[in-house]
Design a protein around this motif. Sequence first.
Motif, PDB file in Angstrom:
ATOM      1  N   ASP A  21      -2.118  27.376   7.304  1.00 40.61           N
ATOM      2  CA  ASP A  21      -0.971  28.294   7.235  1.00 40.61           C
ATOM      3  C   ASP A  21       0.233  27.614   6.597  1.00 40.61           C
ATOM      4  OD1 ASP A  21      -2.461  30.193   8.499  1.00 40.61           O
ATOM      5  OD2 ASP A  21      -1.679  29.751  10.495  1.00 40.61           O
ATOM      6  N   PRO A  22       0.979  28.352   5.789  1.00 40.89           N
ATOM      7  CA  PRO A  22       2.183  27.771   5.179  1.00 40.89           C
ATOM      8  C   PRO A  22       3.352  27.741   6.163  1.00 40.89           C
ATOM      9  CG  PRO A  22       1.995  30.060   4.554  1.00 40.89           C
ATOM     10  CD  PRO A  22       0.789  29.756   5.404  1.00 40.89           C
ATOM     11  N   GLU A  23       4.403  27.070   5.774  1.00 43.13           N
ATOM     12  CA  GLU A  23       5.604  27.044   6.616  1.00 43.13           C
ATOM     13  C   GLU A  23       6.378  28.362   6.474  1.00 43.13           C
ATOM     14  OE1 GLU A  23       7.610  23.402   6.402  1.00 43.13           O
ATOM     15  OE2 GLU A  23       9.375  24.120   7.472  1.00 43.13           O
ATOM     16  N   ASP A  24       6.371  28.893   5.261  1.00 43.24           N
ATOM     17  CA  ASP A  24       7.137  30.128   5.015  1.00 43.24           C
ATOM     18  C   ASP A  24       6.207  31.245   4.544  1.00 43.24           C
ATOM     19  OD1 ASP A  24      10.035  29.288   5.299  1.00 43.24           O
ATOM     20  OD2 ASP A  24       9.211  27.729   4.004  1.00 43.24           O
ATOM     21  N   PHE A  25       6.313  32.389   5.185  1.00 43.02           N
ATOM     22  CA  PHE A  25       5.569  33.585   4.780  1.00 43.02           C
ATOM     23  C   PHE A  25       6.548  34.561   4.123  1.00 43.02           C
ATOM     24  CE2 PHE A  25       2.658  31.934   7.915  1.00 43.02           C
ATOM     25  CZ  PHE A  25       1.407  32.304   7.446  1.00 43.02           C
ATOM     26  N   ASN A  44      15.374  36.721  15.005  1.00 42.38           N
ATOM     27  CA  ASN A  44      14.412  37.120  16.060  1.00 42.38           C
ATOM     28  C   ASN A  44      13.211  36.178  16.082  1.00 42.38           C
ATOM     29  OD1 ASN A  44      14.568  40.793  15.926  1.00 42.38           O
ATOM     30  ND2 ASN A  44      15.909  39.279  16.849  1.00 42.38           N
ATOM     31  N   GLN A  45      12.812  35.846  17.285  1.00 39.26           N
ATOM     32  CA  GLN A  45      11.584  35.062  17.481  1.00 39.26           C
ATOM     33  C   GLN A  45      10.443  36.069  17.609  1.00 39.26           C
ATOM     34  OE1 GLN A  45      11.710  31.406  18.255  1.00 39.26           O
ATOM     35  NE2 GLN A  45       9.538  31.643  17.735  1.00 39.26           N
ATOM     36  N   VAL A  46       9.399  35.938  16.825  1.00 34.47           N
ATOM     37  CA  VAL A  46       8.301  36.913  16.928  1.00 34.47           C
ATOM     38  C   VAL A  46       6.993  36.210  17.250  1.00 34.47           C
ATOM     39  CG1 VAL A  46       9.379  38.540  15.321  1.00 34.47           C
ATOM     40  CG2 VAL A  46       7.749  36.865  14.442  1.00 34.47           C
ATOM     41  N   PRO A  66       1.831  37.473  10.831  1.00 34.12           N
ATOM     42  CA  PRO A  66       0.593  36.698  10.666  1.00 34.12           C
ATOM     43  C   PRO A  66       0.553  35.458  11.563  1.00 34.12           C
ATOM     44  CG  PRO A  66       2.044  36.394   8.771  1.00 34.12           C
ATOM     45  CD  PRO A  66       2.697  37.410   9.648  1.00 34.12           C
ATOM     46  N   VAL A  67       1.724  34.985  11.978  1.00 34.57           N
ATOM     47  CA  VAL A  67       1.836  33.819  12.872  1.00 34.57           C
ATOM     48  C   VAL A  67       3.072  34.050  13.746  1.00 34.57           C
ATOM     49  CG1 VAL A  67       0.813  32.106  11.282  1.00 34.57           C
ATOM     50  CG2 VAL A  67       3.270  32.589  11.173  1.00 34.57           C
ATOM     51  N   SER A  68       3.297  33.179  14.723  1.00 38.96           N
ATOM     52  CA  SER A  68       4.551  33.272  15.465  1.00 38.96           C
ATOM     53  C   SER A  68       5.618  32.485  14.702  1.00 38.96           C
ATOM     54  CB  SER A  68       4.369  32.712  16.874  1.00 38.96           C
ATOM     55  OG  SER A  68       3.971  31.357  16.830  1.00 38.96           O
ATOM     56  N   GLY A  69       6.877  32.890  14.854  1.00 43.81           N
ATOM     57  CA  GLY A  69       7.933  32.185  14.138  1.00 43.81           C
ATOM     58  C   GLY A  69       9.262  32.906  14.216  1.00 43.81           C
ATOM     59  N   ILE A  70      10.150  32.563  13.276  1.00 49.05           N
ATOM     60  CA  ILE A  70      11.512  33.127  13.299  1.00 49.05           C
ATOM     61  C   ILE A  70      11.745  33.952  12.031  1.00 49.05           C
ATOM     62  CG2 ILE A  70      13.974  32.521  13.232  1.00 49.05           C
ATOM     63  CD1 ILE A  70      13.255  30.013  14.791  1.00 49.05           C
ATOM     64  N   VAL A  71      12.332  35.120  12.203  1.00 52.69           N
ATOM     65  CA  VAL A  71      12.656  35.983  11.058  1.00 52.69           C
ATOM     66  C   VAL A  71      13.885  35.411  10.355  1.00 52.69           C
ATOM     67  CG1 VAL A  71      13.359  38.309  10.377  1.00 52.69           C
ATOM     68  CG2 VAL A  71      11.712  37.992  12.247  1.00 52.69           C
ATOM     69  N   LYS A  72      13.721  35.123   9.057  1.00 45.99           N
ATOM     70  CA  LYS A  72      14.836  34.524   8.301  1.00 45.99           C
ATOM     71  C   LYS A  72      15.599  35.562   7.472  1.00 45.99           C
ATOM     72  CE  LYS A  72      15.234  30.496   8.495  1.00 45.99           C
ATOM     73  NZ  LYS A  72      15.921  29.718   9.559  1.00 45.99           N
ATOM     74  N   ASP A  88       6.457  28.830  13.238  1.00 45.12           N
ATOM     75  CA  ASP A  88       6.819  27.766  14.188  1.00 45.12           C
ATOM     76  C   ASP A  88       5.587  26.946  14.604  1.00 45.12           C
ATOM     77  OD1 ASP A  88       5.444  29.338  15.965  1.00 45.12           O
ATOM     78  OD2 ASP A  88       7.192  29.942  17.144  1.00 45.12           O
ATOM     79  N   PHE A  89       4.433  27.284  14.001  1.00 49.41           N
ATOM     80  CA  PHE A  89       3.161  26.579  14.220  1.00 49.41           C
ATOM     81  C   PHE A  89       2.740  26.544  15.691  1.00 49.41           C
ATOM     82  CE2 PHE A  89       4.618  25.106  10.091  1.00 49.41           C
ATOM     83  CZ  PHE A  89       3.475  25.316   9.329  1.00 49.41           C
ATOM     84  N   ARG A  90       3.253  27.485  16.488  1.00 49.89           N
ATOM     85  CA  ARG A  90       2.815  27.544  17.894  1.00 49.89           C
ATOM     86  C   ARG A  90       1.736  28.606  18.107  1.00 49.89           C
ATOM     87  NH1 ARG A  90       8.683  27.394  20.592  1.00 49.89           N
ATOM     88  NH2 ARG A  90       9.300  25.350  19.865  1.00 49.89           N
TER      89      ARG A  90
END
Length: 419
Positions: A21-25, A44-46, A66-72, A88-90
Amino acid sequence: MLLIPSLKSKTKKSEVGQIADPEDFYIPLDGYRNVMTPLVEIGNQVEKYQLLAACDGLFAASIHAPVSGIVKGTFNLNGKQFLHLQNDFRNRETLAAVIAMEEITQEQFAERLFEYGIEGAGGSRFPTGLKFKKNETPIKTIIVNGAECEPYLSADYALMKHHTAELLRAAVLIKKVLGAEQIVFAIEKQNKELEKLLLRSARENEVKINVKILPDSYPQGGELQVIKSVTGKELKKGSIPAQHGILVNNVGTLWSIYNAFFHSRPTIERIVTISGNRCANTGNYKVKIGTPIAHLLRETGNEWNPDEQMIILGGAMMGKAVSSPLLPIHKGSGGLLVMQKLRLESDNCIKCGACVDVCPQKLMPLEFVRFNQSGNTASLKDFNLLDCIECGACAYVCPSDVPLMENIFRGKDKLLKNA
Ligand code: SF4
Ligand code: SF4
């Protein structure tokens, strides 16, 4: 139809690899015709599978994380809107309960297809839920479209080979929901070895299917072409197959239906063939929607080098050259090709008529160039440009490298803007 050399051997034997998975989607917010509205805000944390965007209209399906992370935030690239999600790679995920399918009605099934973000994986991105709306003619035949006529692509082949039983389960569910009479898997002659696999799996699962072997011609995978080959019925462009008792689903779409209804997983990934005559590490890979092309190239040992290469999203015939490494995989992207750059200048049309002879829609592609360049939109319409299925066969046979597809795309844009 055309006979074009197959280049599938580059990837056909590969297992389905996983791309890290990439860092940025960069997740596309445009659908088939409607644009989706984000339901999340900056910061937002999704969680993985969370609903990120939805659409009021019927011409787009939902988008999930597609992954968990933060909306930029959102941004515009080449006139299209994208949502930027930072991983966030979690991989924390949220899933709805599995649906009780014994009682599901056709209307509920169609609704769920929108909710799970299921679109035509063969390239069209047509929202699958629309195909399941009730109509007066009962569906008799379900065609599972496994005809992948693009020369480099083998993503559908890989799905049929490695996920046969899952595809059968999805097909049986559809048959039950629609009360259909038969399921036909349509595959090309060059992939004939799949027939045994499909029939064996059907026997093991006590399912009745038919397998239809199609000719290796191009564009055999188009919906109307596959209907003609399987049923003998010649439908006009714009016809609705359901009104003729037929429903066609691409195998990639079926895979999404399986994941949605048997595991409650919305569409967040697909299989993509990475190949081309300048590509290192060709193969079929599972890729998350929103993964930028630059990341895919890096992960497969390729690089973004537009001075020497042409990067095409889709297949060699129907795909489009991409202008930015930030552009991502979307739900209709079956391939990413790294190709030798071709000269861009075109010679004059010598009026040989080859493009007319080869057109499966019986159109006159050379005239589209003339009318597009002179801005004659009335004639573009009169010559039925909107009936063009963008198969690229005319450009493939043209001895003068006339930029037919470029003129077709530009002409269609003009007509749609004036509509
Ligand atoms: S005009 Fe359209 S449908 Fe006809 S060959 Fe060209 S791309 Fe295909
Ligand atoms: S194939 Fe090319 S050269 Fe021949 S008529 Fe068509 S556009 Fe002109």
